[in-house]
Enzyme design. Structure first.
Site, PDB file in Angstrom:
ATOM      1  CG  ASN A  37     -16.464 -16.558   3.172  1.00  0.00           C
ATOM      2  OD1 ASN A  37     -15.520 -15.872   3.900  1.00  0.00           O
ATOM      3  ND2 ASN A  37     -16.938 -16.224   2.100  1.00  0.00           N
ATOM      4  CB  VAL A  81     -17.657 -14.205  12.357  1.00  0.00           C
ATOM      5  CG1 VAL A  81     -16.958 -14.135  13.838  1.00  0.00           C
ATOM      6  CG2 VAL A  81     -17.453 -15.155  11.464  1.00  0.00           C
ATOM      7  CD  GLU A 170      -1.676  -3.940  -7.972  1.00  0.00           C
ATOM      8  OE1 GLU A 170      -2.807  -4.479  -7.771  1.00  0.00           O
ATOM      9  OE2 GLU A 170      -0.962  -4.893  -8.606  1.00  0.00           O
ATOM     10  CG  ASP A 300      -4.490  -8.873   5.084  1.00  0.00           C
ATOM     11  OD1 ASP A 300      -3.552  -9.564   4.506  1.00  0.00           O
ATOM     12  OD2 ASP A 300      -5.197  -8.117   4.394  1.00  0.00           O
TER      13      ASP A 300
HETATM   14  P1  FAD Z   1      -9.161 -11.981   2.325  1.00  0.00           P
HETATM   15  O1  FAD Z   1      -8.478 -12.633   1.365  1.00  0.00           O
HETATM   16  O2  FAD Z   1      -9.533 -10.617   2.146  1.00  0.00           O
HETATM   17  O3  FAD Z   1     -10.450 -12.948   2.773  1.00  0.00           O
HETATM   18  C1  FAD Z   1     -11.240 -12.608   4.016  1.00  0.00           C
HETATM   19  C2  FAD Z   1     -12.430 -13.372   3.878  1.00  0.00           C
HETATM   20  O4  FAD Z   1     -13.311 -13.164   5.032  1.00  0.00           O
HETATM   21  C3  FAD Z   1     -13.235 -12.700   2.707  1.00  0.00           C
HETATM   22  O5  FAD Z   1     -13.990 -14.082   2.083  1.00  0.00           O
HETATM   23  C4  FAD Z   1     -14.529 -12.070   3.641  1.00  0.00           C
HETATM   24  O6  FAD Z   1     -15.857 -12.069   2.919  1.00  0.00           O
HETATM   25  C5  FAD Z   1     -14.511 -13.039   4.743  1.00  0.00           C
HETATM   26  N1  FAD Z   1     -15.152 -12.001   5.926  1.00  0.00           N
HETATM   27  C6  FAD Z   1     -14.678 -10.995   6.546  1.00  0.00           C
HETATM   28  N2  FAD Z   1     -15.420 -10.654   7.577  1.00  0.00           N
HETATM   29  C7  FAD Z   1     -16.004 -11.697   7.809  1.00  0.00           C
HETATM   30  C8  FAD Z   1     -17.249 -12.003   8.852  1.00  0.00           C
HETATM   31  N3  FAD Z   1     -17.399 -10.991  10.001  1.00  0.00           N
HETATM   32  N4  FAD Z   1     -17.657 -13.112   8.789  1.00  0.00           N
HETATM   33  C9  FAD Z   1     -17.501 -13.831   7.868  1.00  0.00           C
HETATM   34  N5  FAD Z   1     -16.693 -13.886   6.851  1.00  0.00           N
HETATM   35  C10 FAD Z   1     -15.939 -12.505   6.849  1.00  0.00           C
HETATM   36  N6  FAD Z   1      -1.608  -9.079  -2.085  1.00  0.00           N
HETATM   37  C11 FAD Z   1      -0.486  -9.812  -2.795  1.00  0.00           C
HETATM   38  O7  FAD Z   1       0.316 -10.576  -2.191  1.00  0.00           O
HETATM   39  N7  FAD Z   1      -0.494  -9.475  -4.144  1.00  0.00           N
HETATM   40  C12 FAD Z   1      -1.285  -8.614  -4.793  1.00  0.00           C
HETATM   41  O8  FAD Z   1      -0.895  -8.425  -5.814  1.00  0.00           O
HETATM   42  C13 FAD Z   1      -2.074  -7.951  -4.174  1.00  0.00           C
HETATM   43  N8  FAD Z   1      -3.142  -7.055  -4.647  1.00  0.00           N
HETATM   44  C14 FAD Z   1      -4.075  -6.603  -3.956  1.00  0.00           C
HETATM   45  C15 FAD Z   1      -5.029  -5.677  -4.478  1.00  0.00           C
HETATM   46  C16 FAD Z   1      -5.922  -5.007  -3.771  1.00  0.00           C
HETATM   47  C17 FAD Z   1      -6.852  -4.165  -4.500  1.00  0.00           C
HETATM   48  C18 FAD Z   1      -6.057  -5.397  -2.421  1.00  0.00           C
HETATM   49  C19 FAD Z   1      -6.963  -4.490  -1.705  1.00  0.00           C
HETATM   50  C20 FAD Z   1      -4.928  -5.828  -1.897  1.00  0.00           C
HETATM   51  C21 FAD Z   1      -4.213  -6.788  -2.451  1.00  0.00           C
HETATM   52  N9  FAD Z   1      -3.266  -7.623  -2.032  1.00  0.00           N
HETATM   53  C22 FAD Z   1      -2.222  -8.202  -2.601  1.00  0.00           C
HETATM   54  C23 FAD Z   1      -3.493  -7.842  -0.378  1.00  0.00           C
HETATM   55  C24 FAD Z   1      -4.054  -9.094  -0.060  1.00  0.00           C
HETATM   56  O9  FAD Z   1      -5.289  -9.063  -1.085  1.00  0.00           O
HETATM   57  C25 FAD Z   1      -4.397  -9.297   1.083  1.00  0.00           C
HETATM   58  O10 FAD Z   1      -3.442  -9.366   2.102  1.00  0.00           O
HETATM   59  C26 FAD Z   1      -5.142 -10.635   1.389  1.00  0.00           C
HETATM   60  O11 FAD Z   1      -6.267 -10.819   0.639  1.00  0.00           O
HETATM   61  C27 FAD Z   1      -5.384 -11.247   2.837  1.00  0.00           C
HETATM   62  O12 FAD Z   1      -5.794 -12.655   2.846  1.00  0.00           O
HETATM   63  P2  FAD Z   1      -6.923 -13.065   3.893  1.00  0.00           P
HETATM   64  O13 FAD Z   1      -7.176 -14.666   3.650  1.00  0.00           O
HETATM   65  O14 FAD Z   1      -6.175 -12.724   5.268  1.00  0.00           O
HETATM   66  O15 FAD Z   1      -8.132 -12.191   3.717  1.00  0.00           O
HETATM   67  P1  NAD Z   2      -0.066   0.701   2.269  1.00  0.00           P
HETATM   68  O1  NAD Z   2      -0.232   0.893   3.854  1.00  0.00           O
HETATM   69  O2  NAD Z   2       0.915  -0.025   1.522  1.00  0.00           O
HETATM   70  O3  NAD Z   2      -0.113   1.944   1.490  1.00  0.00           O
HETATM   71  C1  NAD Z   2      -0.545   3.148   1.951  1.00  0.00           C
HETATM   72  C2  NAD Z   2       0.081   4.328   1.567  1.00  0.00           C
HETATM   73  O4  NAD Z   2      -0.742   5.576   1.646  1.00  0.00           O
HETATM   74  C3  NAD Z   2       1.437   4.908   1.779  1.00  0.00           C
HETATM   75  O5  NAD Z   2       2.074   4.948   0.896  1.00  0.00           O
HETATM   76  C4  NAD Z   2       1.145   5.986   2.927  1.00  0.00           C
HETATM   77  O6  NAD Z   2       2.279   6.754   2.822  1.00  0.00           O
HETATM   78  C5  NAD Z   2      -0.067   6.697   2.245  1.00  0.00           C
HETATM   79  N1  NAD Z   2      -0.920   7.420   3.513  1.00  0.00           N
HETATM   80  C6  NAD Z   2      -1.110   7.188   4.551  1.00  0.00           C
HETATM   81  N2  NAD Z   2      -1.929   8.085   5.184  1.00  0.00           N
HETATM   82  C7  NAD Z   2      -1.981   8.953   4.129  1.00  0.00           C
HETATM   83  C8  NAD Z   2      -2.754  10.041   4.220  1.00  0.00           C
HETATM   84  N3  NAD Z   2      -3.499  10.678   5.324  1.00  0.00           N
HETATM   85  N4  NAD Z   2      -2.989  10.902   2.997  1.00  0.00           N
HETATM   86  C9  NAD Z   2      -2.385  10.469   2.035  1.00  0.00           C
HETATM   87  N5  NAD Z   2      -1.543   9.326   1.950  1.00  0.00           N
HETATM   88  C10 NAD Z   2      -1.637   8.577   3.041  1.00  0.00           C
HETATM   89  O7  NAD Z   2      -1.571   0.067   1.919  1.00  0.00           O
HETATM   90  P2  NAD Z   2      -1.987  -0.778   0.528  1.00  0.00           P
HETATM   91  O8  NAD Z   2      -1.328  -0.003  -0.758  1.00  0.00           O
HETATM   92  O9  NAD Z   2      -3.420  -0.750   0.466  1.00  0.00           O
HETATM   93  O10 NAD Z   2      -1.641  -1.914   0.579  1.00  0.00           O
HETATM   94  C11 NAD Z   2      -1.767  -2.870   1.844  1.00  0.00           C
HETATM   95  C12 NAD Z   2      -0.976  -4.305   1.545  1.00  0.00           C
HETATM   96  O11 NAD Z   2      -1.512  -4.930   0.665  1.00  0.00           O
HETATM   97  C13 NAD Z   2       0.460  -4.081   1.596  1.00  0.00           C
HETATM   98  O12 NAD Z   2       0.857  -5.230   2.237  1.00  0.00           O
HETATM   99  C14 NAD Z   2       0.649  -4.406   0.017  1.00  0.00           C
HETATM  100  O13 NAD Z   2       1.889  -4.998  -0.262  1.00  0.00           O
HETATM  101  C15 NAD Z   2      -0.366  -5.237  -0.346  1.00  0.00           C
HETATM  102  N6  NAD Z   2      -0.665  -5.096  -1.940  1.00  0.00           N
HETATM  103  C16 NAD Z   2      -0.049  -5.688  -2.780  1.00  0.00           C
HETATM  104  C17 NAD Z   2      -0.176  -5.747  -4.192  1.00  0.00           C
HETATM  105  C18 NAD Z   2       0.590  -6.040  -4.844  1.00  0.00           C
HETATM  106  O14 NAD Z   2       1.532  -6.869  -4.574  1.00  0.00           O
HETATM  107  N7  NAD Z   2       0.893  -5.992  -6.237  1.00  0.00           N
HETATM  108  C19 NAD Z   2      -1.169  -4.804  -4.535  1.00  0.00           C
HETATM  109  C20 NAD Z   2      -2.009  -4.250  -3.354  1.00  0.00           C
HETATM  110  C21 NAD Z   2      -1.882  -4.306  -1.898  1.00  0.00           C
END
Ligand code: FAD
Ligand code: NAD
Length: 404
Positions: A37, A81, A170, A300
């Protein structure tokens, strides 16, 4: 006897879940497990909007990886990585190289700017602890500078949030709470502050329950947030952004632009030459990259189609953790050379979107919830993620206990 080398890339929800479940499933001498990581800490990506707005200290969203892994079974490498040599089965780090027999790619997402001019240079994104700190400190700098200038530049107090998906909403919820505090801290008249959300789709939170969307918009508007829906960001520059609603183009001067309108898989996926769509690999039912029986992709970076609606499952922490559990089980089968690989089936429990400290909306087990009940549920979901990966001690250290 040579032990199989299992290498896990990324210690987010998917990667760290794989590591902790695998260390439980295997004995000390069954496999060489390496977790790589970028940092020696794990962060809760799902809490980054709070650190970005400054409603939560950035240290609260992270914990030491060594607190949750068993060092007799998992070797942690702090490294970045660069790419993967699939033919030679090696991971290339900025700091060196590591060989694998089985690889798990769990490097998470990145911001996707769709090639929109100026976004990479002039907009921030909520991606990791460092970008979150940068957003928080940039906003504070704008507020602090405003009063020191003879000629007042109101644009310093304008914050644009691109996208009203879950992340945008959020973050806006947190800003709604933080702005009055900032105004007090920096002697700024709140009437001068503008927070504008620009969403291209005809509605906020496209695809979500309309009744709950209306609740969220009303709540955020009461906190002074403006919505421009059906309006797309077309360009970002030093002054702010250009947006378009149909043919009509408008310039919005803004000191802070946060792009929360798109995510993609990690660019290492493309670097390594995997066939992918925006950095996401369409995995087989056991979460392996096509043509690579030895490479699992979780979180992701993985793309899986929900056959019921013929659309990909959204990239979420909920699914990333479930993928990690499935991957650990399958790795144990492969390492031992006995048993059958299990296909992955997501168990979607719903989703809850926070609207700030004490409010939220959500659909959980098919039921709509809102207000303090939803906010309570959101904190329970956050605590559950800590528990699933780090156990009770991590919940005690990092959990959210201001439940009401
Ligand atoms: P991550 O949890 O993002 O972890 C990736 C890891 O890889 C990190 O530790 C990073 O440091 C490491 N890494 C990256 N690149 C490299 C590299 N080149 N070399 C070494 N290490 C590296 N989803 C929900 O289900 N519920 C929610 O409420 C929710 N809220 C969110 C709120 C926000 C603000 C955001 C941005 C996203 C939210 N999501 C939510 C989406 C969720 O966070 C992601 O889908 C989730 O984190 C994906 O998990 P992951 O394990 O793929 O990656
Ligand atoms: P998203 O792709 O879900 O939403 C992006 C939004 O941006 C869309 O509504 C889209 O219409 C808009 N958009 C795209 N291009 C645009 C432009 N040029 N100008 C203006 N608006 C534009 O992305 P996200 O909100 O970052 O979510 C990413 C993932 O993370 C999703 O799967 C989501 O479910 C997850 N997530 C979940 C939670 C939660 O469960 N509480 C919180 C944060 C993120």
């Amino acid at each position: 006897l040579r032990k199989p080398k299992v290498v896990i890339l990324g210690a987010g929800y998917g990667g760290l879940m794989t590591a902790v479940r695998l260390q439980k499933a295997l004995g000390v001498n069954e496999a060489d497990i390496t977790l790589i990581n970028k940092n020696d800490y794990h962060y809760e990506t799902t809490w980054l909007h709070e650190a970005s707005a400054g409603t939560m200290h950035h240290d609260r969203v992270r914990y030491s990886i060594s607190d949750v892994i068993d060092s007799s079974k998992v070797h942690l490498i702090k490294g970045t990585v660069s790419t993967i040599n699939r033919e030679e089965k090696r991971v290339i780090l900025e700091e060196g190289e590591v060989e694998y027999d089985y690889l798990v790619v769990a490097l998470g997402g990145e911001s996707e700017t769709f090639g929109i001019k100026g976004l990479k240079e002039y907009a921030f994104s909520i991606t990791n602890v460092n970008t979150a700190r940068q957003i928080k400190e940039h906003i504070e700098y704008q507020f602090a500078t405003y009063n020191t200038e003879e000629e007042k530049n109101d644009a310093r107090l304008t914050i644009v949030v691109g996208g009203a998906g879950f992340t945008g909403i959020e973050f806006l919820g947190e800003l709604g709470n933080r702005i009055p505090e900032l105004c007090r801290e920096y002697d700024v008249d709140q009437n001068k502050v503008r927070v504008i959300c620009v969403e291209a789709a005809p509605t906020v939170l496209p695809g979500f329950e309309p009744e709950l969307v209306e609740y969220a918009v009303n709540h955020l508007e009461r906190k002074g947030i403006e919505f421009k829906i059906g309006t797309a960001i077309k360009e970002a520059n030093q002054e702010g952004i250009l947006v378009a609603k149909g043919e009509e183009v408008e310039e919005i001067k803004a000191g802070t632009v946060v792009w929360a309108a798109g995510v993609r898989g990690n660019s290492v996926i493309e670097q390594a030459g995997f066939e992918s769509m925006r950095g996401r690999v369409k995995v087989d039912p056991q979460l392996r990259a096509p043509g690579h029986e030895d490479v699992f992709i979780v979180g992701d970076c993985a793309l899986m189609i929900n056959e019921e609606i013929n659309r990909p499952y959204p990239p979420t922490a909920q699914i990333a953790m479930q993928m990690g559990e499935n991957c650990a089980k399958n790795l144990a089968v492969l390492v031992r050379g006995q048993g059958e690989l299990e296909s992955f089936t997501p168990d979607l429990k719903g989703s809850v979107c926070s609207l700030g400290e004490d409010d939220a909306i959500g659909v959980v087990f098919g039921k709509k919830i809102w207000g303090s009940k939803a906010s309570f549920m959101k904190k329970m979901v956050d605590n559950r993620a800590l528990f699933m990966i780090g156990g009770a001690s991590t919940v005690l250290k990092k959990g959210k206990f201001n439940l009401l």
